[in-house]
Motif scaffolding. Structure first.
Motif, PDB file in Angstrom:
ATOM      1  N   PRO A  54      36.750 -48.231  -4.633  1.00  0.00           N
ATOM      2  CA  PRO A  54      35.411 -48.788  -4.427  1.00  0.00           C
ATOM      3  C   PRO A  54      34.271 -47.801  -4.625  1.00  0.00           C
ATOM      4  N   THR A  55      34.570 -46.477  -4.642  1.00  0.00           N
ATOM      5  CA  THR A  55      33.502 -45.493  -4.816  1.00  0.00           C
ATOM      6  C   THR A  55      33.222 -45.169  -6.274  1.00  0.00           C
ATOM      7  N   GLY A  56      34.123 -45.568  -7.172  1.00  0.00           N
ATOM      8  CA  GLY A  56      33.884 -45.277  -8.576  1.00  0.00           C
ATOM      9  C   GLY A  56      35.158 -45.008  -9.345  1.00  0.00           C
ATOM     10  N   THR A  57      34.995 -44.452 -10.553  1.00  0.00           N
ATOM     11  CA  THR A  57      36.106 -44.204 -11.465  1.00  0.00           C
ATOM     12  C   THR A  57      36.136 -42.736 -11.848  1.00  0.00           C
ATOM     13  N   THR A  58      37.335 -42.140 -11.823  1.00  0.00           N
ATOM     14  CA  THR A  58      37.515 -40.725 -12.141  1.00  0.00           C
ATOM     15  C   THR A  58      38.629 -40.575 -13.168  1.00  0.00           C
ATOM     16  N   LEU A  59      38.380 -39.760 -14.178  1.00  0.00           N
ATOM     17  CA  LEU A  59      39.414 -39.422 -15.150  1.00  0.00           C
ATOM     18  C   LEU A  59      40.344 -38.387 -14.524  1.00  0.00           C
ATOM     19  N   ALA A  60      41.630 -38.715 -14.397  1.00  0.00           N
ATOM     20  CA  ALA A  60      42.617 -37.817 -13.797  1.00  0.00           C
ATOM     21  C   ALA A  60      43.499 -37.231 -14.894  1.00  0.00           C
ATOM     22  N   ILE A  61      43.539 -35.899 -14.959  1.00  0.00           N
ATOM     23  CA  ILE A  61      44.287 -35.198 -16.001  1.00  0.00           C
ATOM     24  C   ILE A  61      45.441 -34.450 -15.347  1.00  0.00           C
ATOM     25  N   PRO A  62      46.688 -34.870 -15.556  1.00  0.00           N
ATOM     26  CA  PRO A  62      47.830 -34.166 -14.959  1.00  0.00           C
ATOM     27  C   PRO A  62      47.914 -32.730 -15.476  1.00  0.00           C
ATOM     28  N   THR A  63      48.114 -31.787 -14.568  1.00  0.00           N
ATOM     29  CA  THR A  63      48.121 -30.378 -14.945  1.00  0.00           C
ATOM     30  C   THR A  63      49.207 -29.618 -14.198  1.00  0.00           C
ATOM     31  N   ALA A  64      49.454 -28.406 -14.692  1.00  0.00           N
ATOM     32  CA  ALA A  64      50.252 -27.418 -13.976  1.00  0.00           C
ATOM     33  C   ALA A  64      49.300 -26.463 -13.272  1.00  0.00           C
ATOM     34  N   PHE A  65      49.795 -25.742 -12.260  1.00  0.00           N
ATOM     35  CA  PHE A  65      48.940 -24.901 -11.415  1.00  0.00           C
ATOM     36  C   PHE A  65      49.557 -23.509 -11.312  1.00  0.00           C
ATOM     37  N   ILE A  66      48.835 -22.501 -11.771  1.00  0.00           N
ATOM     38  CA  ILE A  66      49.348 -21.134 -11.776  1.00  0.00           C
ATOM     39  C   ILE A  66      48.321 -20.177 -11.178  1.00  0.00           C
ATOM     40  N   SER A  67      48.798 -19.001 -10.800  1.00  0.00           N
ATOM     41  CA  SER A  67      47.908 -17.993 -10.240  1.00  0.00           C
ATOM     42  C   SER A  67      47.219 -17.222 -11.358  1.00  0.00           C
ATOM     43  N   TYR A  68      46.339 -16.323 -10.951  1.00  0.00           N
ATOM     44  CA  TYR A  68      45.616 -15.480 -11.907  1.00  0.00           C
ATOM     45  C   TYR A  68      46.583 -14.657 -12.758  1.00  0.00           C
ATOM     46  N   TYR A  69      47.736 -14.311 -12.168  1.00  0.00           N
ATOM     47  CA  TYR A  69      48.721 -13.501 -12.874  1.00  0.00           C
ATOM     48  C   TYR A  69      49.838 -14.336 -13.502  1.00  0.00           C
TER      49      TYR A  69
END
Length: 713
Positions: free
Chosen positions: A153-168
């Protein structure tokens, strides 16, 4: 409120044909084929197939098309959705707007923004991989899992599946190891296939279809249960006179209120391209299941996370709450997530399909034998993949597989493999002959070569394996990562033998005979719920790790670390970090549950019971004055007073052992303290409180009971 009112972009899904609705909010390959230039689309497909890396130039074109598509459907923001080691999904939303300098904005979304995001990583679990002040983390677009639109009800968001890694570059999520495990399994499976003469397959994919179980409860009752709100399960509560013993809920007629919820749930999932196919009542009252058709593993993992989120969101729109905990109610069946896993080639072959000819049978039997060996050799690793405090309540009961990891094949297939292992003939068609893999003496196998076994932790079900130990609230990423890694290792060993073979058929036969002979102890086709099986498993030397804390120790073993490092799935540091994260999560969960238990006992149950006792005393005095009959009331009040004192004592014991556990610093020792001391102390408090609930009037009891939660929708 129904979804058609505010959160579907004006679409009335109840009036829209499913074929027109399906995938409308999914940036699928079909949409990309339509919106992208042909050369760009072909480039993306090659990236998805692992044949080359994504270039920024290609990403710029895709990003522009994705932005225009999302904005045309009402999106104002985008998010890189990822799976940190909390077991949940996380997302940071950014708008498409870019100021122009003249007081206006334009809508922008670059290839760089598509490929990489930068959420603050400091507050996510890292297990010692990094210090808390080191905040930088990156999300990287996973091209194997389609982007989609999240609408509410608040709106529409484009969701992009991703991987998550550290700075290193260290993996801080569940997706990176999964992707690496798929690559590892593909590499070794292709080696085996080439040795068998397959010249067309260049990649092997794993597919998953997770069956999701859950409970629904009326939200008015849920809101009055702090234990459900804070822990996902009831820490107090007794069963009503009727539970699930009549077996009348399983596959029963679906109540109208639930049917309306299920219809909206299906449409929400269909819009984003999740092929929800099956839904039904489960065994326990107010328990249900939804199952999708199979998808590639990375998409399946993302899809299942969205399924769980959508169950909760849609339930709330219908005045209900969706419960995903493995055991929200003591005394009735808990909830699992059956992980239906298979392997398929890029030239269209399911490697676990028995096939219709001897050549495919040889391939099938070889890959099936590899799974048997993997399940036996890496049973402890598979057990650790489902090791959570919540799943401890479920595994081993007569509702879920035991903690013993075994594999079910059924009679016909087991007989064939036994005969190969023993060098015997197989069936009348081969009387007097020994089986020769790949020639006509091997009988054609029917597609369904066995019955189904609902008590087996790992069951072959026709053309796939069903890993039934996974908990209902879990991400399926880790179980599939560990399974892929285990099978990859076995296939690598098979490939080495096959690549050196002068006679491939004889080598196949030798591999199956040697491997199955050694590892068939893990095959069990009987009732996994019986005590006899527990004793038989012990005789066979199969491990029976009954709690999550002990199960997680396999992650510290050298053979586990070597497995992940050999196949470049996790480094030693990444594996050890997960061990510490999972132990810490276990301790934190029990700590919360214990805190809720003491709070409810002290602040809710004691005051309610005291008031009720006072009321009984007044009634008894009045009766004595009028009729001189007060003995029953006095006896009842005395029993309640005794139990109340015992509850007070048990609560004090719980508080003492809880403080002791909180003071333990070493991760394993602390988790062990929570398991061995805090949980039993919680059970002691519960036993007294539940006894009191049976004596105190329903009106006086401080929160809704199981009858309301389980039978009123």
């Amino acid at each position: 409120m129904s979804c058609s009112e505010d959160c579907c972009g004006g679409i009335d899904f109840t009036q829209t044909p499913v074929a027109d609705l399906y995938g409308t909010n999914c940036f699928s390959n079909a949409v990309m084929r339509q919106l992208l230039p042909k050369n760009i689309y072909k480039e993306i497909v090659t990236v998805q197939n692992g044949e080359k890396e994504l270039t920024l130039e290609v990403a710029e074109v895709v990003a522009a098309a994705m932005r225009d598509w999302a904005i045309s459907k009402g999106a104002s923001h985008y998010t890189h959705i990822f799976q940190p080691l909390t077991g949940l999904t996380a997302e940071k939303h950014d708008s498409f707007i870019a100021p122009t300098g003249d007081g206006k904005v334009i809508m922008e979304f670059s290839g760089k923004e598509l490929i990489k995001g930068e959420p603050d990583a400091s507050s996510f679990p890292s297990g010692g991989l990094r210090a808390t002040f080191e905040a930088r983390g990156y999300t990287a677009w996973d091209v194997t899992s389609p982007a989609f639109l999240k609408q509410d009800p608040t709106g529409t968001t484009l969701a992009i599946p991703t991987a998550f890694i550290s700075y290193y570059g260290q993996a801080l999520d569940e997706k990176v190891p999964l992707l690496k495990s798929i690559d590892a399994l593909s590499k070794q499976a292709v080696r085996v296939l080439k040795a068998l003469g397959n010249t067309t397959a260049t990649r092997v994919f794993t597919t998953v279809g997770p069956e999701q179980e859950y409970f629904l409860v009326d939200k008015s009752f849920y809101d009055r249960r702090p234990d459900l709100i804070l822990t996902g399960r009831t820490v107090f509560g007794v069963l009503p006179a009727k539970g699930q013993e009549m077996e009348d809920h399983y596959f029963g007629a679906i109540k109208e209120r639930v049917a309306v919820f299920m219809r909206e749930l299906n449409y929400e999932l269909w819009k984003v391209g999740i092929p929800a196919k099956t839904q039904h009542n489960e065994v326990a009252p107010n328990q249900f299941e939804i199952a999708p058709i199979y998808a590639n593993s990375t998409a399946a993992v993302d899809n299942n996370q969205f399924v769980m989120e959508t169950i909760r969101n849609v339930a709330r729109r219908h005045g209900m709450e969706g419960l995903l905990h493995e055991k929200p109610f003591a005394g009735v069946n808990g909830s699992g997530k059956h992980n239906n896993w298979s392997m398929a080639t890029d030239d269209g072959v399911n490697l676990f399909d028995p096939g219709e000819n001897p050549e495919s049978n040889a391939r099938f039997l070889l890959f099936a034998t590899a799974v048997v060996e993997a399940v036996d050799r890496y049973a402890l690793l598979l057990r650790s993949s489902v090791a959570t405090s919540a799943n401890d309540h479920r595994l081993g009961a007569n509702e879920a597989p035991p903690a013993i990891v075994s594999i079910f094949f059924g009679g016909p297939l087991t007989e064939i493999l036994d005969n190969i292992a023993e060098g015997k003939a197989s069936g009348a068609s081969t009387a007097g002959q020994k089986i020769k893999i790949g020639v006509t003496s091997l009988p054609q196998l029917p597609k369904d070569v066995s019955d189904r076994n609902r008590t087996s932790p790992f069951a072959f079900t026709g053309n796939k394996f069903e890993f039934r130990m996974v908990g209902s609230s879990q991400s399926i990423a880790a179980p599939n990562t560990y399974l892929n890694a285990a099978v990859a290792q076995i296939l690598s060993e098979y490939a080495e033998k096959l690549e050196k073979a002068s006679d491939v058929n004889q080598t196949i036969q030798a591999i199956i005979k040697e491997s199955y002979s050694k590892h068939r102890k893990v095959v069990f086709n009987g009732n996994g719920y019986t005590d006899e099986w527990v004793r038989e498993a012990e005789r066979r030397g199969l491990p029976n790790v009954k709690n999550a804390v002990d199960a997680l120790t396999v992650l510290t073993r050298s053979e586990t670390i070597a497995l992940f490092e050999t196949h470049k799935i996790l480094t030693k540091e990444e594996t050890e970090s997960r061990y510490h994260i999972y132990l810490e999560k276990y301790s934190k969960q029990i700590n919360i549950e214990a805190g809720v238990t003491t709070d409810l006992a002290r602040r809710e149950i004691f005051p309610a019971v005291s008031s009720y006792c006072a009321e009984l005393a007044r009634d008894a005095s009045a009766l004595a004055a009028i009729h001189a009959v007060s003995a029953p009331q006095e006896k009842r009040a005395k029993k309640i007073a005794e139990l109340s004192n015992e509850l007070y004592e048990e609560t004090g014991k719980l508080e003492a052992v809880l403080a002791e556990a909180q003071g333990v610093e070493e991760a394993f020792a602390q988790a062990k303290a929570y398991f061995e001391k805090v949980r039993p102390a919680m059970d002691g408090v519960r036993s007294k409180a539940d006894a009191l609930e049976k004596l105190v009037s329903k009106e006086a009891w401080p929160f809704p009971g199981y009858e309301d939660l389980l039978f009123k929708l």
